[in-house]
Design an enzyme around this catalytic site. Structure first.
Site, PDB file in Angstrom:
ATOM      1  N   HIS A 143       4.866  32.246  92.758  1.00 29.62           N
ATOM      2  CA  HIS A 143       3.705  31.578  92.097  1.00 29.62           C
ATOM      3  C   HIS A 143       4.101  32.233  90.558  1.00 29.62           C
ATOM      4  CE1 HIS A 143      -0.940  31.381  91.517  1.00 29.62           C
ATOM      5  NE2 HIS A 143      -0.389  30.873  90.593  1.00 29.62           N
ATOM      6  N   GLU A 147      29.093  37.463 100.066  1.00 23.53           N
ATOM      7  CA  GLU A 147      28.054  38.419  99.845  1.00 23.53           C
ATOM      8  C   GLU A 147      27.714  39.473 100.883  1.00 23.53           C
ATOM      9  OE1 GLU A 147      24.501  35.710  99.077  1.00 23.53           O
ATOM     10  OE2 GLU A 147      24.215  35.596 101.202  1.00 23.53           O
ATOM     11  N   CYS A 168      -3.036  31.431  97.185  1.00 23.44           N
ATOM     12  CA  CYS A 168      -3.073  32.780  96.189  1.00 23.44           C
ATOM     13  C   CYS A 168      -3.637  33.919  96.968  1.00 23.44           C
ATOM     14  CB  CYS A 168      -3.826  32.649  94.997  1.00 23.44           C
ATOM     15  SG  CYS A 168      -3.107  31.410  93.660  1.00 23.44           S
ATOM     16  N   ASP A 187      20.304  33.088  98.894  1.00 23.44           N
ATOM     17  CA  ASP A 187      20.387  31.358  99.096  1.00 23.44           C
ATOM     18  C   ASP A 187      18.973  30.823  98.598  1.00 23.44           C
ATOM     19  OD1 ASP A 187      21.222  28.920  99.347  1.00 23.44           O
ATOM     20  OD2 ASP A 187      21.351  29.095 101.729  1.00 23.44           O
ATOM     21  N   ASP A 227      12.365  28.509  98.560  1.00 23.73           N
ATOM     22  CA  ASP A 227      13.316  28.709  99.747  1.00 23.73           C
ATOM     23  C   ASP A 227      13.647  30.193  99.802  1.00 23.73           C
ATOM     24  OD1 ASP A 227      14.547  27.440 101.866  1.00 23.73           O
ATOM     25  OD2 ASP A 227      16.205  26.607 100.509  1.00 23.73           O
ATOM     26  N   HIS A 248       0.542  26.789  98.776  1.00 23.33           N
ATOM     27  CA  HIS A 248       0.675  28.080  98.553  1.00 23.33           C
ATOM     28  C   HIS A 248      -1.162  28.472  98.541  1.00 23.33           C
ATOM     29  CE1 HIS A 248       1.217  31.912  96.385  1.00 23.33           C
ATOM     30  NE2 HIS A 248       0.221  31.511  95.539  1.00 23.33           N
ATOM     31  N   CYS A 266      -1.126  37.847  93.829  1.00 21.24           N
ATOM     32  CA  CYS A 266      -1.426  36.681  92.750  1.00 21.24           C
ATOM     33  C   CYS A 266      -2.627  37.252  91.930  1.00 21.24           C
ATOM     34  CB  CYS A 266      -1.696  35.574  93.182  1.00 21.24           C
ATOM     35  SG  CYS A 266      -0.478  34.807  94.470  1.00 21.24           S
TER      36      CYS A 266
END
Length: 208
Positions: free
Chosen positions: A119, A75, A191, A151, A133, A189, A195
């Site tokens: 999200h 890549e 927000c 990845d 990830d 997470h 979001c």
């Protein structure tokens, strides 16, 4: 490093499948961002929200000196500061990168778009998928900033067989941690403005 060619082929297949799926979802996310009224640039802002893109990956096949078919995953090289934004184990990089953009909703950190992407995928998939990830660079060289990522992991909700029993099949390879990975993200997470601008429901700790 994977020495066994059969295991390497499986890894390459999973890697490209996950990254291609993430790239497709990112295109949809970018379009959702473009259409969101609250994410339009403010009057004095010269830049638009940063798109998210995943690198194209290819596998080159060759035969080694013993005639064994081998594969090489390739890549584009990412030049710049490499950052891991979140993980499939619940890791969230709150970061110290203060690069911001002025939008209709107010001042927003560019990194908020990356976390909102995870999200957003969770919501539009009906809580069945999570792209996480997320890692790569924030490319500031062009006319507008862009996240170039590579990845990723996709965590998926287990499917059910004909008897109705839940099956854990790691549809997206070894990094697919299933509902465990999804819950890990949901617990950590927070927000943000992106979001909110995309009308995503407040994430409940642990997901569904």
């Amino acid at each position: 490093y994977i020495e066994d060619e059969e295991s390497k082929e499986t890894f390459h297949t999973d890697f490209c499948r996950v990254q291609t799926k993430a790239k497709d979802l990112a295109l949809q996310f970018n379009e959702a961002v473009r259409k969101a009224p609250l994410l339009k640039p403010s009057i004095d802002e010269v830049s638009s929200p940063p798109p998210i893109d995943f690198l194209k990956c290819s596998v080159y096949e060759y035969r080694n000196q013993h005639g064994v078919r081998c594969g090489l995953l390739v890549e584009k090289y990412l030049s710049g500061k490499f950052t891991k934004y979140n993980g499939n184990n619940g890791y969230v990089n709150d970061g110290h990168d203060g690069t911001t953009i002025n939008l209709a909703i107010g001042e927003v950190k560019l990194t908020e778009f990356v976390h909102a992407f995870s999200h957003w995928v969770y919501e539009i998939s009906g809580h069945k998928l999570l792209v996480c990830d997320l890692q790569g660079i924030l490319d500031l060289e062009g006319r507008r900033p862009i996240f170039r990522l590579t990845d990723p992991a996709i965590c998926s909700k287990a499917t059910r067989d004909s008897s109705g029993s839940s099956r854990k099949n790691n549809r997206y390879g070894k990094t697919d941690l299933g509902m465990g990975g999804i819950r890990n993200f949901c617990r950590r997470h927070n927000c943000n403005g992106v979001c909110k601008a995309l009308s995503l429901p407040l994430m409940r700790n642990g997901g569904k």
